[in-house]
Write a protein that holds these residues in place. Structure first.
Motif, PDB file in Angstrom:
ATOM      1  N   LEU A  34     -47.315  26.937  62.927  1.00 29.10           N
ATOM      2  CA  LEU A  34     -48.253  25.923  63.389  1.00 29.10           C
ATOM      3  C   LEU A  34     -49.510  26.600  63.898  1.00 29.10           C
ATOM      4  O   LEU A  34     -49.456  27.439  64.782  1.00 29.10           O
ATOM      5  CB  LEU A  34     -47.620  25.109  64.519  1.00 29.10           C
ATOM      6  CG  LEU A  34     -46.442  24.224  64.122  1.00 29.10           C
ATOM      7  CD1 LEU A  34     -45.930  23.487  65.337  1.00 29.10           C
ATOM      8  CD2 LEU A  34     -46.840  23.246  63.041  1.00 29.10           C
ATOM      9  N   ARG A  35     -50.611  26.262  63.304  1.00 29.05           N
ATOM     10  CA  ARG A  35     -51.871  26.819  63.782  1.00 29.05           C
ATOM     11  C   ARG A  35     -52.273  26.111  65.062  1.00 29.05           C
ATOM     12  O   ARG A  35     -51.956  24.936  65.255  1.00 29.05           O
ATOM     13  CB  ARG A  35     -52.967  26.622  62.727  1.00 29.05           C
ATOM     14  CG  ARG A  35     -52.676  27.325  61.440  1.00 29.05           C
ATOM     15  CD  ARG A  35     -53.041  28.794  61.563  1.00 29.05           C
ATOM     16  NE  ARG A  35     -52.250  29.562  60.620  1.00 29.05           N
ATOM     17  CZ  ARG A  35     -52.197  30.876  60.604  1.00 29.05           C
ATOM     18  NH1 ARG A  35     -52.833  31.563  61.518  1.00 29.05           N
ATOM     19  NH2 ARG A  35     -51.498  31.506  59.719  1.00 29.05           N
ATOM     20  N   ALA A  36     -52.996  26.795  65.882  1.00 27.94           N
ATOM     21  CA  ALA A  36     -53.403  26.173  67.140  1.00 27.94           C
ATOM     22  C   ALA A  36     -54.405  25.075  66.861  1.00 27.94           C
ATOM     23  O   ALA A  36     -54.946  24.958  65.768  1.00 27.94           O
ATOM     24  CB  ALA A  36     -54.042  27.211  68.053  1.00 27.94           C
ATOM     25  N   SER A  86     -57.221  24.905  67.522  1.00 29.12           N
ATOM     26  CA  SER A  86     -58.560  25.400  67.207  1.00 29.12           C
ATOM     27  C   SER A  86     -58.889  25.294  65.725  1.00 29.12           C
ATOM     28  O   SER A  86     -60.046  25.238  65.350  1.00 29.12           O
ATOM     29  CB  SER A  86     -58.708  26.849  67.655  1.00 29.12           C
ATOM     30  OG  SER A  86     -57.855  27.663  66.890  1.00 29.12           O
TER      31      SER A  86
END
Ligand SMILES: Nc1ncnc2c1ncn2[C@@H]1O[C@H](COP(=O)(O)OP(=O)(O)OP(=O)(O)O)[C@@H](O)[C@H]1O
Ligand SMILES: [Mg+2]
Lengths: 291, 319
Positions: free
Chosen positions: A6-8, A10
């Motif tokens: 999971l990408r942050a 941001s």
């Protein structure tokens, strides 16, 4: 089975420019602190640093610019092409090799230890800065040491010589010399970072003996590149040696009268080459720091 | 309901190199609440340091997701590093610097001013009983002192989560107990702590919740009470016989003793799981003697993480 990382958050929204600027600004202090750490360590061993930088060049000019001319009597040392004294040829060469030695050694030697036995580097890996700043700070700190080494060696080689054998060096083009010095220091420090990252600790001393000596001997330190035309193939082989460009660039600045490599050649290598080696070494370190 | 400080889902890490693959972590899921003291317990090579490395941004996970102190260690490592403090398993103090300088520079790396960093550093050293050792070079510190400096260094930036990888391994028992006291105090003040350890008693002494890992997998997870009642709620009676003894004839009679929930033969060692010790030990011994076996040793283990581990893996816990 594999779950997507999971990408942050941001990733979802673009970072507004103001934030990007503030982020960059927030790096200034930590970056200076990384440099300050290296300076603090260097200060503890200032004597050792000066000794390491000066001993070899001083001995060299003592033997070749003082003792040898005397033994041959009447100051008849073999003049280099153009009839200049050997000391004149040596000044830029000695400065160049001092920059090379300090630039490479001051970065690679401690780094090899920090990466392996002591794992101290983890201290800086956990500092709240991007990993690339760690590499860049090492290059800058190493380059500062290399510049200082070059500046310390310069007066030694200017003033140690037999009577009548004084080097004919013009210091009038000092801004050019200084620019070359800085670029060369960055290049050598970046090479040091690269070596320090990829070389295993027990191979470090081998690296120094099988690399540093040839680099110095074949680095146009003791002779100008143009003089190699008598050994044609060698003139081309040595072009793989980064030190050649440093020696020649300094020679062009200090002794413009002696034939040297064209400016586009050494400036090209010292700018483009330095940028490439910096980028490569920083990336390599970054990879090495994460498993 | 406290907020979540650390969450991982199905973390995996495979090391590749030298033509070999090591599956160090194969699906670890954790959830640590703010203010909690959480333990990751497992024997050597279980994957604790690898998990620690992933949570603290040093190791890139092969797959899975994480959130640490509100940020993703993979996508935004700088934010995570800004909010955590980490004490690694090995001494990673900067050996070129003094103890206080180690703290000073950690603070400055995080953007603190020189003054603030030094001041906080001195305060922390004093708090950990090292007020007069600030000027000592790192190699002059004892193991316990170095460990305290490492913890002080991790606390310098007042982290939301404190990570400790085997904080007391290699320390003598007295120093270890002192360190536990320090950690307990911090926890009482609300510090969120995640520690890894291979000492069962350390996890028992410090952690409210524990995840037991082995071979990169989660074996069990919960509070100490939950864990012990879940699986290892039984005490374990181990009867060691002469080497080479066959336990065939004794297993059946022992199984019939009232209160015995399970038996296990491990070489010449008979293991009996029971929830009531009273009367069981003599009965087990009598069964061995009746079968004509020579008993060398008898031991009883109360429900603990050790019995949990034994019940989960069928192996003795080796520290
Ligand atoms: N950088 C690495 N490269 C390759 N394999 C690794 C690396 N680090 C760890 N391993 C392997 O991954 C497995 C788990 O190691 P890890 O250090 O996470 O265990 P641990 O639970 O911390 O053990 P210990 O109690 O001994 O510290 C081991 O088999 C180890 O050999
Ligand atoms: Mg470990």
């Amino acid at each position: 089975m594999t779950t997507q990382i999971l990408r942050a958050a941001s990733e979802g929204h673009a970072v507004p420019p103001a934030t990007a600027a503030r982020r960059a600004l927030r790096l200034v202090r930590p970056f200076l602190a990384l440099l300050a750490r290296d300076v603090r360590v260097l200060r503890r061993d200032l004597g050792g640093f000066v000794l390491r930088s000066v001993t070899q060049p001083l001995l060299f000019v003592f033997v070749f610019a003082y003792v040898m001319p005397k033994t041959q009597g009447g100051g008849g040392a073999t003049p280099a092409p153009g009839g200049v004294s050997f000391a004149t040829i040596l000044v830029p060469g000695m400065v160049a090799s001092a920059v090379m030695l300090q630039g490479i050694m001051s970065v690679s030697t401690p780094l090899v230890m920090e990466l392996s036995y002591t794992r101290e580097i983890e201290d800086r890996v956990l500092a709240p800065v991007p990993l690339w700043t760690v590499g860049v700070s090492k290059i800058v700190a190493g380059a500062v040491q290399a510049c200082v080494a070059g500046l310390v060696v310069l007066p030694c080689v200017l003033y140690v010589h037999a009577p009548g054998q004084a080097p004919h060096v013009s210091l009038g083009r000092w801004p050019a010399a200084l620019g070359v010095l800085v670029l060369a220091a960055l290049l050598m420090a970046a090479l040091g970072l690269l070596f320090g990252t990829v070389v295993e600790p027990r191979k470090l001393s081998t690296l120094f003996t099988v690399m540093m000596v040839p680099i110095t001997m074949l680095g146009c330190v003791y002779y100008p590149w143009a003089a190699l035309d008598k050994v044609g193939w060698m003139q081309w082989v040595v072009l793989a040696n980064p030190l050649v460009y440093v020696s020649e660039a300094l020679r062009a600045a200090f002794v413009p009268g002696v034939p040297h490599l064209p400016a586009w050649a050494y400036l090209g290598v010292l700018t483009v080459g330095t940028a490439l080696v910096c980028a490569l070494s920083v990336r390599t370190l970054q990879r090495r720091l994460t498993d | 309901m406290a907020a979540i400080a650390i969450e991982t889902r199905n973390l995996h890490k495979t090391y590749r190199g030298g033509g070999r693959e090591v599956h160090a972590v194969r699906g670890i899921s954790l959830s640590v609440r703010e203010g909690e003291a959480f333990g990751l317990l497992g024997p050597n090579g279980a994957g604790k340091s690898t998990t620690f490395g992933m949570l603290t941004t040093r190791v890139q996970p092969t797959s899975g997701s994480m959130r640490v102190a509100g940020a993703d260690p993979v996508a935004d490592p700088v934010s995570v590093k800004r909010r955590i403090g980490a004490v690694t398993q090995h001494n990673t103090l900067d050996r070129q610097l003094t103890a206080l300088e180690n703290l000073e520079f950690r603070g400055r790396f995080a953007g603190l001013s020189v003054r603030t960093a030094r001041q906080r550093g001195q305060e922390l050293l004093e708090r950990f009983g090292l007020g007069d050792r600030g000027d000592a070079m790192v190699h002059r510190l004892s193991g316990g002192q170095a460990q305290r400096v490492m913890i002080a260094r991790a606390l310098l930036t007042r982290p939301a989560v404190l990570f400790l990888d085997e904080p007391t391994s290699g320390l003598d028992p007295q120093t270890r107990v002192n360190l536990w006291e320090m950690l307990r105090e911090m926890h009482a003040e609300g510090q969120t702590i995640l520690l890894t350890t291979h000492y069962l008693e350390e996890a028992e002494a410090l952690c409210e919740r524990i995840t037991v890992v082995d071979h990169g997998r989660t074996l069990a997870s919960g509070s100490l009470e939950e864990l012990t009642s879940l699986k290892g709620g039984d005490s374990v009676v181990s009867v060691v016989h002469e080497p080479g003894t066959s336990l065939m004839n004794v297993l059946e009679p022992v199984r019939r003793i009232p209160g015995v929930s399970r038996t296990e033969a491990d070489g010449a060692t008979l293991r009996v799981f029971t929830d009531r010790l009273h009367g069981v030990v003599p009965a087990v011994l009598r069964a061995s003697l009746d079968a004509g076996l020579f008993v060398l040793d008898v031991s009883v283990r109360r429900p603990s993480l050790e019995t949990v581990f034994l019940a989960l893996t069928g192996r003795e816990y080796r520290e």
